[in-house]
Write an enzyme that holds these catalytic residues in place. Structure first.
Site, PDB file in Angstrom:
ATOM      1  N   ASP A 187      50.576  32.547  41.408  1.00  0.00           N
ATOM      2  CA  ASP A 187      50.766  33.680  42.317  1.00  0.00           C
ATOM      3  C   ASP A 187      50.135  33.399  43.674  1.00  0.00           C
ATOM      4  OD1 ASP A 187      51.423  36.190  43.294  1.00  0.00           O
ATOM      5  OD2 ASP A 187      49.614  37.121  42.490  1.00  0.00           O
TER       6      ASP A 187
ATOM      7  N   ASP B 255      52.282  30.272  45.437  1.00  0.00           N
ATOM      8  CA  ASP B 255      53.564  30.574  46.072  1.00  0.00           C
ATOM      9  C   ASP B 255      53.377  31.193  47.461  1.00  0.00           C
ATOM     10  OD1 ASP B 255      52.766  33.129  45.507  1.00  0.00           O
ATOM     11  OD2 ASP B 255      54.482  33.658  44.270  1.00  0.00           O
TER      12      ASP B 255
ATOM     13  N   ARG C 159      53.906  30.448  53.460  1.00  0.00           N
ATOM     14  CA  ARG C 159      53.372  30.311  54.814  1.00  0.00           C
ATOM     15  C   ARG C 159      53.565  28.892  55.352  1.00  0.00           C
ATOM     16  NH1 ARG C 159      49.552  33.466  52.127  1.00  0.00           N
ATOM     17  NH2 ARG C 159      48.289  31.607  51.664  1.00  0.00           N
TER      18      ARG C 159
ATOM     19  N   SER D 197      60.083  36.015  52.471  1.00  0.00           N
ATOM     20  CA  SER D 197      61.307  36.825  52.423  1.00  0.00           C
ATOM     21  C   SER D 197      61.028  38.125  51.684  1.00  0.00           C
ATOM     22  CB  SER D 197      62.428  36.059  51.708  1.00  0.00           C
ATOM     23  OG  SER D 197      62.085  35.770  50.370  1.00  0.00           O
TER      24      SER D 197
ATOM     25  N   ASP E  18      57.620  38.754  43.617  1.00  0.00           N
ATOM     26  CA  ASP E  18      56.197  38.548  43.369  1.00  0.00           C
ATOM     27  C   ASP E  18      55.535  39.831  42.884  1.00  0.00           C
ATOM     28  OD1 ASP E  18      53.805  36.793  43.611  1.00  0.00           O
ATOM     29  OD2 ASP E  18      53.202  38.279  45.105  1.00  0.00           O
TER      30      ASP E  18
ATOM     31  N   ASP F  92      53.992  40.478  39.088  1.00  0.00           N
ATOM     32  CA  ASP F  92      52.579  40.859  38.942  1.00  0.00           C
ATOM     33  C   ASP F  92      52.418  42.147  38.146  1.00  0.00           C
ATOM     34  OD1 ASP F  92      51.764  38.667  40.351  1.00  0.00           O
ATOM     35  OD2 ASP F  92      51.541  39.723  42.258  1.00  0.00           O
TER      36      ASP F  92
END
Length: 218
Positions: free
Chosen positions: A57, A60, A65, A71, A78, A82
């Protein structure tokens, strides 16, 4: 008029579904599926896989960055990954400890707080729920802008949930007594050694006796 260089750049850009951070997001989903599939048969493997997904997590976000591949799809993917993984773990803990309502309340707080933050961000025209530059809430600014504090909160919370799951007994046990046991380094060491070696300790033989003293006597 669009220049030739701009057209070439657009043609070279992969589909948003093939962005590196989004591919990592797909991997996280697979890892979580495997983790929860073995959560009862192999708790140590579950803990390793769940924590590995948690580490991904953070990775990514770095890739997003680094390669400028942030996006809206990636942010939603994401966020959903989570929330679903944490929700499943909290649901498991609510079945293993009493009062289970504590974990259900944490589950509700986790989902509603993130949903409100994301929804309010999109309503205000922001592309990310982590954009808190124009907010007056000091806690949100501290959490989203100071990454060490954000990392500390996330890691400590997830690690606590994992440890509680590792200490969960087959029968519903008291959350307070389990937390007291977890403070003992000897108890934690015996538990992890038994998980790795596949040895049943007296803690597993006596589900009603939730004290590490029984393990030390054996």
């Amino acid at each position: 008029m669009i220049s030739y260089a701009t057209v070439v750049r657009r043609e070279k850009m992969p589909s948003v579904y093939l962005y590196i951070p989004n591919i990592i997001g797909y991997l996280r989903i697979i890892v979580n599926f495997i983790a929860f599939a073995v959560c009862y048969s192999n708790r140590t493997l579950f803990a390793i896989l769940y924590f590995f997904s948690f580490v991904l997590d953070g990775i990514d976000g770095w890739f997003a960055r680094k390669f400028n591949q942030a996006s809206t799809f990636g942010a939603v993917l994401d966020m959903v990954t989570d929330r679903v993984s944490t929700a499943c773990l909290l649901a498991l803990l609510s079945q293993s400890y009493r009062p289970g309502l504590v974990f259900l309340m944490l589950l509700g707080l986790d989902i509603t707080s993130h949903w409100f933050q994301m929804y309010s961000s999109f309503l205000s025209g922001k592309t990310s729920h982590k954009d808190v530059q124009h907010t007056s809430n000091w806690l949100l600014k501290l959490y989203y802008e100071y990454r060490p504090f954000m990392a500390f909160c996330c890691v400590s919370c997830e690690v606590l949930y994992i440890i509680l799951f590792l200490f969960a007994d087959e029968k519903s046990t008291s959350l307070l007594s389990s937390c007291n046991e977890a403070k003992s380094p000897h108890c934690l060491g015996v538990h992890f050694n038994s998980c790795w070696l596949g040895i049943e300790t007296s803690y597993q033989h006596h589900p009603d006796e939730n004290s590490c003293r029984h393990m030390r006597r054996d």
